[in-house]
Design a protein around this motif. Structure first.
Motif, mmCIF file in Angstrom:
data_model
loop_
_atom_site.group_PDB
_atom_site.id
_atom_site.type_symbol
_atom_site.label_atom_id
_atom_site.label_comp_id
_atom_site.label_asym_id
_atom_site.label_seq_id
_atom_site.Cartn_x
_atom_site.Cartn_y
_atom_site.Cartn_z
ATOM 1 N N UNK A 75 0.850 -1.192 0.000
ATOM 2 C CA UNK A 75 0.000 0.000 0.000
ATOM 3 C C UNK A 75 0.886 1.242 0.000
ATOM 4 N N UNK A 76 0.752 2.051 -1.035
ATOM 5 C CA UNK A 76 1.568 3.254 -1.191
ATOM 6 C C UNK A 76 0.713 4.481 -0.888
ATOM 7 N N UNK A 77 1.224 5.363 -0.049
ATOM 8 C CA UNK A 77 0.581 6.647 0.175
ATOM 9 C C UNK A 77 -0.405 6.720 1.321
ATOM 10 N N UNK A 78 -0.544 5.645 2.082
ATOM 11 C CA UNK A 78 -1.514 5.662 3.176
ATOM 12 C C UNK A 78 -1.160 6.739 4.207
ATOM 13 N N UNK A 79 0.055 6.676 4.730
ATOM 14 C CA UNK A 79 0.460 7.678 5.721
ATOM 15 C C UNK A 79 0.529 9.071 5.119
ATOM 16 N N UNK A 80 0.888 9.163 3.864
ATOM 17 C CA UNK A 80 0.926 10.463 3.196
ATOM 18 C C UNK A 80 -0.471 11.073 3.172
ATOM 19 N N UNK A 81 -1.482 10.272 2.871
ATOM 20 C CA UNK A 81 -2.860 10.773 2.842
ATOM 21 C C UNK A 81 -3.298 11.233 4.224
ATOM 22 N N UNK A 82 -2.976 10.443 5.234
ATOM 23 C CA UNK A 82 -3.352 10.801 6.607
ATOM 24 C C UNK A 82 -2.596 12.048 7.058
ATOM 25 N N UNK A 83 -1.284 12.061 6.857
ATOM 26 C CA UNK A 83 -0.464 13.193 7.302
ATOM 27 C C UNK A 83 -0.843 14.478 6.572
ATOM 28 N N UNK A 84 -1.139 14.372 5.291
ATOM 29 C CA UNK A 84 -1.537 15.555 4.534
ATOM 30 C C UNK A 84 -2.855 16.116 5.049
ATOM 31 N N UNK A 85 -3.828 15.241 5.282
ATOM 32 C CA UNK A 85 -5.125 15.690 5.800
ATOM 33 C C UNK A 85 -4.958 16.364 7.158
ATOM 34 N N UNK A 86 -4.133 15.786 8.014
ATOM 35 C CA UNK A 86 -3.934 16.370 9.347
ATOM 36 C C UNK A 86 -3.121 17.657 9.256
ATOM 37 N N UNK A 87 -2.162 17.718 8.350
ATOM 38 C CA UNK A 87 -1.387 18.951 8.167
ATOM 39 C C UNK A 87 -2.282 20.092 7.695
ATOM 40 N N UNK A 88 -3.241 19.778 6.835
ATOM 41 C CA UNK A 88 -4.176 20.798 6.367
ATOM 42 C C UNK A 88 -5.004 21.376 7.513
ATOM 43 N N UNK A 89 -5.181 20.582 8.569
ATOM 44 C CA UNK A 89 -5.886 21.048 9.769
ATOM 45 C C UNK A 89 -4.910 21.597 10.806
ATOM 46 N N UNK A 90 -3.632 21.734 10.410
ATOM 47 C CA UNK A 90 -2.565 22.232 11.282
ATOM 48 C C UNK A 90 -2.371 21.366 12.525
ATOM 49 N N UNK A 91 -2.465 20.050 12.312
ATOM 50 C CA UNK A 91 -2.262 19.071 13.379
ATOM 51 C C UNK A 91 -0.913 18.394 13.161
ATOM 52 N N UNK A 92 -0.019 18.523 14.125
ATOM 53 C CA UNK A 92 1.279 17.866 14.083
ATOM 54 C C UNK A 92 1.113 16.404 14.475
#
Length: 127
Positions: A75-92
């Motif tokens: 599975x490619x990009x799972x953490x990227x999708x999660x991290x990007x969504x959380x970054x957009x909400x300014x969540x570290x």
């Protein structure tokens, strides 16, 4: 494989425990996770156990979001999708991956925003 297939309807649990991420020079027997490098060891422990850890530095007040699903290595990009969504909400985030799944730690104060973003991705988040 598309990460959205795993996120849509995927179960995510929120830990009751609050954690600390600690820099130390040794393992801790009750650690949730231990990462050893040449120059340091990082342990993730329940915050109530922090006094038992000889930590040089500690980041407190982390909640654990566990993706309750087996995530294949292909599975490619799972953490990227999660991290990007959380970054957009300014969540570290602080991430620990196990053999089959991922655990994403967010600061306790950011938990409501993180839950909203994961739910927007289609995740079913529960305590």
């Amino acid at each position: 494989m598309d990460p959205a297939e795993f996120l849509d309807g995927g179960a995510v649990s929120v830990s009751a425990e609050t954690y600390a991420v600690c820099r130390t020079d040794r393992d801790h027997p009750a650690a949730f996770a231990t990462v050893r490098e040449a120059d340091e060891t990082t342990v993730v422990v329940e915050q109530d156990d922090l006094d038992a850890v000889e930590a040089g530095d500690a980041e407190r007040d982390w909640k654990r979001l566990t993706f309750e699903m087996d995530l294949p290595f292909e599975l490619v990009g799972f953490l990227a999708a999660v991290a990007t969504a959380l970054a957009e909400a300014e969540v570290s985030v602080f991430v620990v991956s196990s053999y089959a799944t991922d655990h994403v730690f967010v600061k306790e104060g950011d938990l409501p925003a993180a839950v909203r973003r994961l739910e927007a991705l289609g995740c079913a988040v529960s305590d």
